[in-house]
Design a protein around this motif. Structure first.
Motif, mmCIF file in Angstrom:
data_model
loop_
_atom_site.group_PDB
_atom_site.id
_atom_site.type_symbol
_atom_site.label_atom_id
_atom_site.label_comp_id
_atom_site.label_asym_id
_atom_site.label_seq_id
_atom_site.Cartn_x
_atom_site.Cartn_y
_atom_site.Cartn_z
ATOM 1 N N UNK A 66 0.835 -1.222 0.117
ATOM 2 C CA UNK A 66 0.034 0.228 -0.193
ATOM 3 C C UNK A 66 0.804 1.410 -0.400
ATOM 4 N N UNK A 67 1.856 1.368 0.841
ATOM 5 C CA UNK A 67 3.098 2.132 0.581
ATOM 6 C C UNK A 67 3.037 2.728 -1.042
ATOM 7 N N UNK A 68 4.378 2.009 -1.478
ATOM 8 C CA UNK A 68 3.970 2.187 -3.150
ATOM 9 C C UNK A 68 2.716 2.255 -4.158
ATOM 10 N N UNK A 69 1.729 1.838 -3.783
ATOM 11 C CA UNK A 69 0.589 2.215 -4.250
ATOM 12 C C UNK A 69 0.670 4.160 -3.934
ATOM 13 N N UNK A 70 0.973 3.558 -2.833
ATOM 14 C CA UNK A 70 0.224 5.560 -2.506
ATOM 15 C C UNK A 70 1.622 6.370 -2.922
ATOM 16 N N UNK A 71 2.891 6.510 -2.737
ATOM 17 C CA UNK A 71 3.353 6.703 -3.096
ATOM 18 C C UNK A 71 3.220 7.389 -5.387
ATOM 19 N N UNK A 72 3.253 6.417 -5.346
ATOM 20 C CA UNK A 72 2.999 5.993 -7.102
ATOM 21 C C UNK A 72 1.478 7.883 -7.099
ATOM 22 N N UNK A 73 0.770 6.626 -6.808
ATOM 23 C CA UNK A 73 -0.439 7.334 -6.739
ATOM 24 C C UNK A 73 -0.578 9.361 -7.092
ATOM 25 N N UNK A 74 0.298 9.268 -5.496
ATOM 26 C CA UNK A 74 -0.333 10.798 -5.666
ATOM 27 C C UNK A 74 1.055 11.848 -5.918
ATOM 28 N N UNK A 75 2.621 10.608 -6.205
ATOM 29 C CA UNK A 75 3.727 11.310 -6.213
ATOM 30 C C UNK A 75 4.257 11.243 -7.762
ATOM 31 N N UNK A 76 3.807 10.438 -8.371
ATOM 32 C CA UNK A 76 3.910 10.571 -9.904
ATOM 33 C C UNK A 76 2.713 10.029 -11.207
ATOM 34 N N UNK A 77 1.598 9.511 -10.717
ATOM 35 C CA UNK A 77 0.939 9.480 -11.357
ATOM 36 C C UNK A 77 0.198 10.666 -12.562
ATOM 37 N N UNK A 78 -0.151 11.576 -11.652
ATOM 38 C CA UNK A 78 -0.994 12.970 -11.957
ATOM 39 C C UNK A 78 0.412 14.021 -12.772
ATOM 40 N N UNK A 79 1.562 14.042 -12.213
ATOM 41 C CA UNK A 79 2.481 15.110 -12.997
ATOM 42 C C UNK A 79 2.128 16.007 -14.326
ATOM 43 N N UNK A 80 2.242 15.001 -15.559
ATOM 44 C CA UNK A 80 1.656 15.262 -16.832
ATOM 45 C C UNK A 80 0.090 15.949 -16.707
ATOM 46 N N UNK A 81 -0.350 14.944 -16.227
ATOM 47 C CA UNK A 81 -1.866 15.177 -16.467
ATOM 48 C C UNK A 81 -2.338 16.548 -15.621
ATOM 49 N N UNK A 82 -1.657 16.949 -13.895
ATOM 50 C CA UNK A 82 -1.908 17.627 -13.960
ATOM 51 C C UNK A 82 -0.994 19.407 -14.785
ATOM 52 N N UNK A 83 0.104 19.624 -14.673
ATOM 53 C CA UNK A 83 0.349 19.663 -15.546
ATOM 54 C C UNK A 83 -0.412 20.622 -16.854
ATOM 55 N N UNK A 84 -0.396 20.040 -17.424
ATOM 56 C CA UNK A 84 -1.504 20.417 -18.549
ATOM 57 C C UNK A 84 -2.322 21.339 -18.162
ATOM 58 N N UNK A 85 -3.173 20.742 -16.794
ATOM 59 C CA UNK A 85 -3.962 20.949 -16.368
ATOM 60 C C UNK A 85 -4.100 22.981 -15.973
ATOM 61 N N UNK A 86 -2.826 23.115 -15.126
ATOM 62 C CA UNK A 86 -2.507 24.576 -15.539
ATOM 63 C C UNK A 86 -2.627 24.673 -15.572
#
Length: 905
Positions: A694-714
């Motif tokens: 769960x720790x691995x999943x948590x870190x991937x979800x909150x700190x890696x999964x969205x970087x490019x996605x949120x960059x474009x949203x901003x």
């Protein structure tokens, strides 16, 4: 007349330089009709065109086009050149591609061009009447009002490098372009030169550019008359980057002998005088928009506006507004004024009640002639688009005794025709509506006066844009399609609010806003620019993703990011986690947890709120299955502040049980890990192997999964919004900051917020001010934090580390933050690399043992974890007394001056 455009720019094969501009000869700014320049050699491009002799203003801009047709414009507005009155045979323009560094770009904001560095447009520059002449032009946004740009060079007409004989340039009406001319006769080629800064009062050169000489070849042309324009960029300052200091204070926190128990717009004039006298360049405020919803303490929260356009009536200065002819009434108000001004804190409800009554008395006294005033008519015509719905909203709020427009019967849905009828001057409700025009007129007049005064005194007035609006607001009523009114915005947990924050704001319908090209935001910023030249974007992370909290939740712990890329059950399983809905999504409630949370009340809690599921497990009864249901039960007949200790303990414990989950469902087969799940009892009950997965999943979800996605949203939203004004933009980028946020802020020249106590580097505890990036605001505290002195007393271990490690002191840290300690911290920040260091007034006063308040903990403006917090902090000395505090003011000015934050250029 002929115009020859020349520019040096190294391109790749297949790329072309084009020029587009005003007038048919430049394609009327239609890039499909732009002029393509011809490449010669060594990065040089040029083209010569005929233009009508009648053209007196040449407006143009270069862009780069590649084989695919994509276009990249040079930076900035269209270039503007005033052509000679007499006809010239040829105007030869030698330009440089505009691509200033990000440090220089910030100087083009109105904070500098219209306030700090507003050039003196009355300066005289060198002018030539010769048929053949050379004009120097350069953009220099960073130059104070008592200075002038000049040129020196290797020619007699450029002083032959004599610092006593520079060629003086004049500034254009936009306070940016400096130009001057010399006769080309007798000028040898090449011309070597540098720009400098000339002190118009001392009549001497004070700064000359660093680096190599600039260079210009004089072409030989066989024409009767010739104007050679050398257009340069980027003055090369030997002084390094400009830096300034500022002070932050909520308007309501000011104390003066003239106000009415609360700081008002009138007080800002004296406060600006004080700030200027000690070397400050900025005064930063909290939001000043109207927040009145319930006519009680809850309305003191300045971030929950009921109108993003209207100003708050509590900030009106009564004396400036007008005097009542009824002397008895005026005597009553004088007595109330003295009583309220003597109060330690702002008594928000009482002040608002008394001021509101005064406004209505003054309105009744003046309404016969007020609406015929020309200044009122101009104000109304300029603002009627928002002013009329606002006045109707406020009238209906008071008539219906509720800000919730859903309860307003036939007015529950905004109908423009019905509102125009309601607000018609012939309607019986006219007086009750028009009084709000009257109030807003005076608010606009008073804040505009402050704004003009600040600009004329070189002080940047910095405003604050809240991320949200009240769900019961004018905008939610008139434009509900722009908001998700069934959602709540907030923030995930941090050091200052361990259960997160639930602001109660609706979230934005960004898709709908995009369809309208963000016009709602643009109108908001246009209005703000009437008063401010810099602004802080509250919670800039919300433009990338917002922390959305379900309607049935009270705490921020049960929120989730939106937009986001939720996990599917299969994805969770692919991490090796056995996804069990009952175990991971439903609240994990066991006997031992109940006993730990509730102690002696455990059995009572079980009987009243829970039902058994077997195997020592429980679930919430349906009537208590959400935090909102639980909260409503406990507050059904008592206010929050009157809740007993026992009931508060039980209520908050039930909140914890409901939030004791590992995943939150956000849609069909859409799951997000619960924030801070590692701190839940549910997580603690898992085996080590599952915890690790769960720790691995948590870190991937909150700190890696969205970087490019949120960059474009901003990048979808922020460019269009910030381009709506020329104000300096600062972002509050605290909290759980995704890696994609800093690059967007850097690209868009949005200043970051740096706080020593809130290191953005997880590997270090404290962020040293010297490490702050230049494009940032470095501060000691914010309104959501304890002051320096308050923080010093919170954690002895942390204080000791800070005292030794950050301040470089030996030995045991003093128990209290003594004046010398506070001075050390202020000095550290003044010497920061940041463009701005701004200080809460409380932290500045902490340097003086006679001025600082002995009630340290009372100085904190807000407690983020308490949604019912009363915003009531007041300075303990008046502004008048502060201006007389000679020793403190001399100390502060000397610190600012010695740190290099008093420079005029």
């Amino acid at each position: 007349m002929k115009i020859r455009f020349n520019i040096n720019y190294f391109t790749r094969p297949g790329q072309q330089i084009c020029v587009s501009g005003a007038g048919k000869f430049l394609g009327n700014r239609d890039i499909s009709k732009a002029i393509v320049l011809n490449y010669t050699d060594n990065g040089n491009w040029s083209v010569e065109i005929e233009i009508p002799n009648a053209v007196k203003l040449l407006e143009y801009k270069y862009y780069l086009k590649d084989e695919s047709g994509s276009v990249m414009w040079e930076w900035g507005n269209y270039r503007s050149i005033l052509l000679p009155l007499q006809m010239m045979g040829l105007v030869n323009v030698v330009d440089s591609w505009r691509a200033p560094g990000k440090e220089e770009k910030a100087m083009f904001s109105s904070a500098f061009s219209e306030v700090i560095m507003k050039a003196n447009s009355k300066t005289k520059g060198a002018v030539s009447r010769a048929k053949n002449r050379l004009q120097f032009r350069i953009q220099v946004p960073r130059i104070g009002p008592n200075y002038q740009v000049c040129v020196m060079g290797n020619q007699l007409k450029l002083g032959n490098w004599d610092k006593q004989k520079p060629l003086l340039l004049a500034c254009d009406s936009n306070n940016v372009i400096w130009s001057g001319e010399i006769n080309l006769s007798g000028i040898g080629s090449p011309v070597k030169y540098k720009y400098g800064i000339y002190d118009t009062e001392k009549k001497k050169l004070v700064t000359i550019e660093e680096g190599e000489d600039r260079y210009l070849e004089i072409p030989s042309l066989n024409v009767d008359s010739f104007l050679l324009i050398k257009s340069d960029e980027s003055f090369k300052y030997p002084l390094g980057n400009w830096k300034g200091a500022g002070v932050s204070i909520p308007v309501f926190s000011q104390r003066s002998e003239k106000s009415f128990g609360v700081g008002d717009f009138g007080d800002l004039i004296d406060f600006i005088d004080w700030a200027k006298s000690v070397g400050m360049k900025m005064v930063q405020l909290l939001p000043v928009n109207e927040t009145i919803a319930s006519h009680n303490w809850l309305d003191s929260y300045p971030y929950k506006s009921i109108s993003v356009m209207a100003l708050h009536p509590v900030y009106l200065n009564l004396d400036k507004m007008g005097v009542l002819k009824d002397k008895d009434k005026m005597n009553e108000y004088a007595a109330k004024k003295a009583q309220l001004n003597a109060s330690t804190h702002v008594d928000y409800p009482e002040v608002l009640k008394l001021k509101s009554a005064y406004y209505k008395l003054l309105f009744d006294q003046e309404k016969a002639t007020f609406f015929e005033r020309e200044d009122y008519k101009r104000f109304f015509d300029k603002n009627k688009e928002w002013l009329v719905p606002y006045a109707a909203f406020v009238y209906l709020r008071d008539k219906m005794k509720s800000p919730d427009f859903r309860l307003w019967g036939k007015y529950s849905k905004y109908d423009k025709k019905a509102i125009l009828k309601l607000t018609n001057p012939t309607s019986k409700e006219w007086d009750d509506i028009a009084v709000h025009y009257f109030i807003q007129f005076h608010l606009d007049k008073q804040l505009s006066e402050v704004s003009l005064y600040a600009r004329n005194n070189g002080i940047v007035l910095k405003g604050d844009i809240p991320i949200g609006i009240s769900p019961n607001s004018v905008e939610a009523w008139t434009e509900p399609e722009l908001f998700n009114l069934g959602a709540q915005a907030g923030a995930p947990p941090d050091d200052f609010a361990v259960k997160g924050q639930n602001w109660g704001f609706p979230t934005y319908n960004w898709e709908k806003m995009a369809e309208e090209n963000y016009s709602w935001w643009k109108k908001r910023l246009h209005k703000m620019a009437d008063y401010f030249d810099a602004y802080r974007i509250d919670h800039i992370l919300g433009f990338f993703r917002i922390w959305e909290i379900p309607e049935d939740a009270v705490e921020g712990l049960l929120g989730y990011f939106n937009p986001a890329l939720p996990l599917t059950a299969n994805e969770i399983e692919n991490f090796g986690v056995s996804f069990d809905f009952e175990r991971m999504v439903q609240p994990y409630i066991r006997q031992y947890l109940i006993e730990d949370l509730f102690g002696e009340y455990a059995e009572e809690v079980i009987q009243k709120f829970l039902e058994p599921t077997g195997y020592d497990g429980y679930r919430m009864k349906e009537e208590f299955s959400s935090q909102v249901k639980v909260n409503a039960w406990f507050l059904s007949d008592v206010e929050e502040e009157n809740l007993s200790d026992k009931n508060r303990k039980i209520r908050d414990g039930l909140f914890d049980l409901i939030a004791n989950v590992l995943f939150i469902q956000t849609g069909h087969d859409q799951w997000q890990p619960r924030i801070s799940l590692q701190q839940t009892a549910s997580f603690a009950a898992l085996d080590d192997y599952t915890q690790n997965l769960l720790n691995q999943l948590y870190l991937q979800f909150f700190y890696q999964r969205h970087d490019d996605f949120w960059y474009h949203k901003g990048m979808e939203k922020l460019p269009a919004i910030i381009e709506a004004s020329n104000m300096l933009v600062c972002g509050e980028d605290l909290g759980m900051v995704p890696d994609c946020v800093p690059p967007v802020m850097d690209e868009l020249n949005i200043l970051s917020l740096e706080i020593q106590r809130m290191s953005k580097n997880p590997k270090i505890k404290f962020a040293h001010p010297s490490d702050a990036p230049y494009l940032s605001v470095c501060t000691t505290s914010t309104h959501d934090m304890s002051t320096i002195r308050g923080w010093w007393e919170e954690d002895r271990e942390s204080t000791q580390l800070f005292y030794n490690q950050e301040l470089g002191n030996e030995g045991t840290a003093p128990f209290y933050a003594e004046p010398d300690v506070c001075k050390q911290i202020i000095v550290q920040h003044l010497y920061s690399n940041a463009m701005w260091t701004t200080f809460p007034i409380q932290d500045l006063l902490a340097m003086d043992g006679r001025l600082r308040w002995d009630k340290t903990q009372e100085e904190q403006i807000n407690e983020p974890s308490n949604v019912r917090h009363k915003w009531r902090y007041r300075m303990q000395q008046s502004i008048e007394d502060l201006k007389k505090a000679d020793a403190f003011n001399a100390l502060l000015k000397s610190l600012i001056e010695s740190s290099g934050r008093l420079s005029d250029y």
